[in-house]
Design a protein around this motif. Structure first.
Motif, PDB file in Angstrom:
ATOM      1  N   PRO A 268      51.102  15.723  27.535  1.00  0.00           N
ATOM      2  CA  PRO A 268      51.295  17.062  27.130  1.00  0.00           C
ATOM      3  C   PRO A 268      50.628  17.953  28.161  1.00  0.00           C
ATOM      4  N   PHE A 269      51.072  19.360  28.330  1.00  0.00           N
ATOM      5  CA  PHE A 269      50.541  20.087  29.221  1.00  0.00           C
ATOM      6  C   PHE A 269      50.274  21.620  28.404  1.00  0.00           C
ATOM      7  N   GLU A 270      49.230  22.460  29.318  1.00  0.00           N
ATOM      8  CA  GLU A 270      48.812  23.693  28.883  1.00  0.00           C
ATOM      9  C   GLU A 270      49.847  24.552  29.332  1.00  0.00           C
ATOM     10  N   LYS A 271      50.294  25.600  28.498  1.00  0.00           N
ATOM     11  CA  LYS A 271      51.235  26.588  29.145  1.00  0.00           C
ATOM     12  C   LYS A 271      50.765  27.344  30.132  1.00  0.00           C
ATOM     13  N   ASN A 272      49.376  27.667  30.296  1.00  0.00           N
ATOM     14  CA  ASN A 272      48.688  28.107  31.423  1.00  0.00           C
ATOM     15  C   ASN A 272      48.961  27.322  32.715  1.00  0.00           C
ATOM     16  N   GLU A 273      48.826  25.968  32.608  1.00  0.00           N
ATOM     17  CA  GLU A 273      48.807  25.099  33.763  1.00  0.00           C
ATOM     18  C   GLU A 273      50.552  25.358  34.326  1.00  0.00           C
ATOM     19  N   LEU A 274      51.360  25.458  33.534  1.00  0.00           N
ATOM     20  CA  LEU A 274      52.590  25.514  33.816  1.00  0.00           C
ATOM     21  C   LEU A 274      53.151  26.752  34.505  1.00  0.00           C
ATOM     22  N   ARG A 275      52.276  27.830  33.807  1.00  0.00           N
ATOM     23  CA  ARG A 275      52.469  29.247  34.512  1.00  0.00           C
ATOM     24  C   ARG A 275      51.889  29.282  35.804  1.00  0.00           C
ATOM     25  N   VAL A 276      50.916  28.610  36.102  1.00  0.00           N
ATOM     26  CA  VAL A 276      50.298  28.355  37.562  1.00  0.00           C
ATOM     27  C   VAL A 276      51.194  27.826  38.616  1.00  0.00           C
ATOM     28  N   ARG A 277      51.522  26.689  37.924  1.00  0.00           N
ATOM     29  CA  ARG A 277      52.697  26.212  38.958  1.00  0.00           C
ATOM     30  C   ARG A 277      53.887  26.959  39.010  1.00  0.00           C
ATOM     31  N   LEU A 278      54.222  27.618  38.337  1.00  0.00           N
ATOM     32  CA  LEU A 278      55.616  28.604  38.547  1.00  0.00           C
ATOM     33  C   LEU A 278      55.171  29.678  39.612  1.00  0.00           C
ATOM     34  N   ARG A 279      53.922  30.191  39.397  1.00  0.00           N
ATOM     35  CA  ARG A 279      53.497  31.126  40.418  1.00  0.00           C
ATOM     36  C   ARG A 279      53.357  30.793  41.685  1.00  0.00           C
TER      37      ARG A 279
ATOM     38  N   MET B  10      58.657  18.389  38.175  1.00  0.00           N
ATOM     39  CA  MET B  10      59.232  17.491  37.270  1.00  0.00           C
ATOM     40  C   MET B  10      58.120  17.321  36.034  1.00  0.00           C
ATOM     41  N   LEU B  11      58.785  17.341  34.769  1.00  0.00           N
ATOM     42  CA  LEU B  11      57.890  17.096  33.575  1.00  0.00           C
ATOM     43  C   LEU B  11      57.752  15.843  33.245  1.00  0.00           C
ATOM     44  N   THR B  12      56.451  15.077  33.271  1.00  0.00           N
ATOM     45  CA  THR B  12      56.622  13.716  32.912  1.00  0.00           C
ATOM     46  C   THR B  12      55.338  13.295  32.102  1.00  0.00           C
ATOM     47  N   ALA B  13      55.291  12.177  31.288  1.00  0.00           N
ATOM     48  CA  ALA B  13      54.198  11.765  30.705  1.00  0.00           C
ATOM     49  C   ALA B  13      53.522  10.662  31.661  1.00  0.00           C
ATOM     50  N   ARG B  14      54.320  10.111  32.858  1.00  0.00           N
ATOM     51  CA  ARG B  14      53.855   9.342  33.748  1.00  0.00           C
ATOM     52  C   ARG B  14      52.748   9.777  34.741  1.00  0.00           C
ATOM     53  N   ALA B  15      51.779   8.966  34.617  1.00  0.00           N
ATOM     54  CA  ALA B  15      50.478   9.560  35.817  1.00  0.00           C
ATOM     55  C   ALA B  15      50.088   8.492  36.915  1.00  0.00           C
ATOM     56  N   ASP B  16      50.996   7.430  36.829  1.00  0.00           N
ATOM     57  CA  ASP B  16      51.010   6.444  38.115  1.00  0.00           C
ATOM     58  C   ASP B  16      51.132   6.951  39.248  1.00  0.00           C
ATOM     59  N   LYS B  17      50.351   6.693  40.170  1.00  0.00           N
ATOM     60  CA  LYS B  17      50.427   7.216  41.752  1.00  0.00           C
ATOM     61  C   LYS B  17      51.780   6.993  42.312  1.00  0.00           C
ATOM     62  N   ASP B  18      52.240   5.696  42.110  1.00  0.00           N
ATOM     63  CA  ASP B  18      53.443   4.977  42.539  1.00  0.00           C
ATOM     64  C   ASP B  18      54.918   6.044  41.965  1.00  0.00           C
TER      65      ASP B  18
END
Length: 404
Positions: A104-115, A79-87
């Motif tokens: 906003p996210f770093e591309k390397n963060e997305l790449r790690v999540r995909l791996r 899930m891509l989201t600007a929400r950061a609330d725990k609920d």
């Protein structure tokens, strides 16, 4: 991997698609959740990356539909989201998301999540392949067990001919697909009837294979080496060996060490149809139960060592003169050793009472009544051990007129 991207903001969607493709992934992009769902139902995907806030169908609803969709294989959901609330995170995970990337996210963060997602998918596929292999092996094993069970059934007694002087009946109920028990009733000639029950130690395929091998050795053939033929010339039963002789030959043929450290017990009997003389040998097996015409019972014992344990055991013949109308039952210990919750074992005395109570019924009905009483006693229809029960009723010489 094959990735479905759902993002309503055009520049973000194009940028993400180019980035994912530069990493070697095959990407299908959709401008909202409704279009993404259409694509998902038409093509297979390994990963779905979805924005939370989208028109028509939002990210939560898209992921809920993906999780509910009946498709083999696991789909990793990010899930891509600007929400950061725990609920909000808990809500997304409850819907079916595996991971979150916060905008906003770093591309390397997305790449790690995909791996991480790729590792999950690979593990799932390996597990699915293992499950398919196990299922295939189980099917082959089930087919082999069914074939082996048919072989066991094929060596059970045929429908008995209407012989003079005698009626026979039997019941055979394995506790598993295959049984370590075997039984038979067969006319050796016009005057001699053979009946036996054997019980191989243990359960499963090894015990079943041994029981089949033994039963094969006890078939009626003209071969002088047949186990049921006499090895000592005339012994009172023509060319056939006495029960003790048969037990000794079985002991020589099936030694303990050569059969996977398995032994077996057996009762083997010969009935002279004209005189009513029953001769039997018990090798570690329960003796027969005699039920007279008026319902009196006698448990006849003749203890001896089970077969296959020692190289030179001593076996003896025991003979009894039956009276017209007498019934004799041979059985495996799976009957008398069947337990019931808080009530102990079924036991030989209870078996005798059941057979005596059924004396006014047909021979087959009396045998079926034992199984019915045992089932009631155990409060179930399956039992802890194999069940074998053979009955013979000698009607006497006056029965000759009934057969012409």
């Amino acid at each position: 991997m094959r990735i479905l991207l759902a993002e309503d903001e055009r520049l973000t969607r194009r940028s993400l698609q180019r980035q994912l493709e530069s990493w070697g992934h095959d990407v299908a992009a959709a401008e909202d959740g409704a279009r993404a769902w259409d694509l998902y139902t038409q093509e297979p995907f390994d990963v779905v990356i979805s924005d939370w806030e989208m028109p028509n169908v939002d990210g939560l609803e898209l992921m809920r539909r993906v999780r509910d969709h009946d498709r083999p294989g696991y789909v990793y959901l990010i899930m891509l989201t600007a929400r950061a609330d725990k609920d909000d995170l808990v809500k997304g995970m409850d819907t079916g998301a595996d991971d979150f990337v916060t905008k906003p996210f770093e591309k390397n963060e997305l790449r790690v999540r995909l791996r991480a997602g790729e590792r999950v998918i690979q593990l799932e596929r390996a597990l699915a392949e293992q499950n398919r292999s196990l299922e295939s092996a189980n099917k082959r094993m089930k087919s082999d067990l069914d074939a082996a069970a048919r072989v066991q059934q094929s060596i059970l007694p045929d429908q008995m001919a209407d012989l003079p002087f005698v009626t026979s009946a039997w019941r055979y109920q394995p506790c598993d697909e295959l049984a370590g028990d075997a039984l038979n009733v067969l006319a050796l000639d016009e005057r001699l009837l053979c009946a036996y029950v054997l019980d191989v130690s243990g359960h499963g395929v090894p015990a079943a294979l041994l029981s089949v091998a033994i039963a094969r050795g006890l078939q009626l053939t003209d071969d002088p080496s047949s186990l049921i033929n006499s090895s000592r010339g005339d012994c009172g039963f023509g060319r056939f060996g006495t029960p003790a002789d048969v037990a000794m030959r079985l002991n020589e043929r099936f030694p303990f060490e050569a059969n996977g450290n398995r032994f077996f017990t057996m009762i083997y009997s010969l009935l002279d149809l004209e005189t009513g003389r029953l001769t039997f040998c018990c090798a570690g097996h329960p003796g027969p139960i005699r039920v007279t015409r008026n319902g009196e019972t006698e448990a006849m014992e003749s203890p001896a060592l089970m077969i296959g344990v020692e190289p030179d055991p001593h076996y003896e013949n025991t003979s009894v003169e039956l009276c017209p109308g007498d019934r004799v039952y041979f059985y495996s210990d799976g009957i008398i050793e069947q337990g019931a919750a808080d009530a102990g074992l079924f036991g030989k005395d209870r078996l005798c009472r059941t057979l005596a109570a059924a004396r006014g019924r047909t021979l087959q009905e009396s045998i079926d009544s034992v199984v019915a009483d045992l089932s009631k006693w155990a409060d179930r229809n399956s039992f802890d051990d194999d069940l074998s029960l053979v009955g013979i009723e000698w009607r006497g010489p006056d029965d000759r007129a009934a057969h012409g």
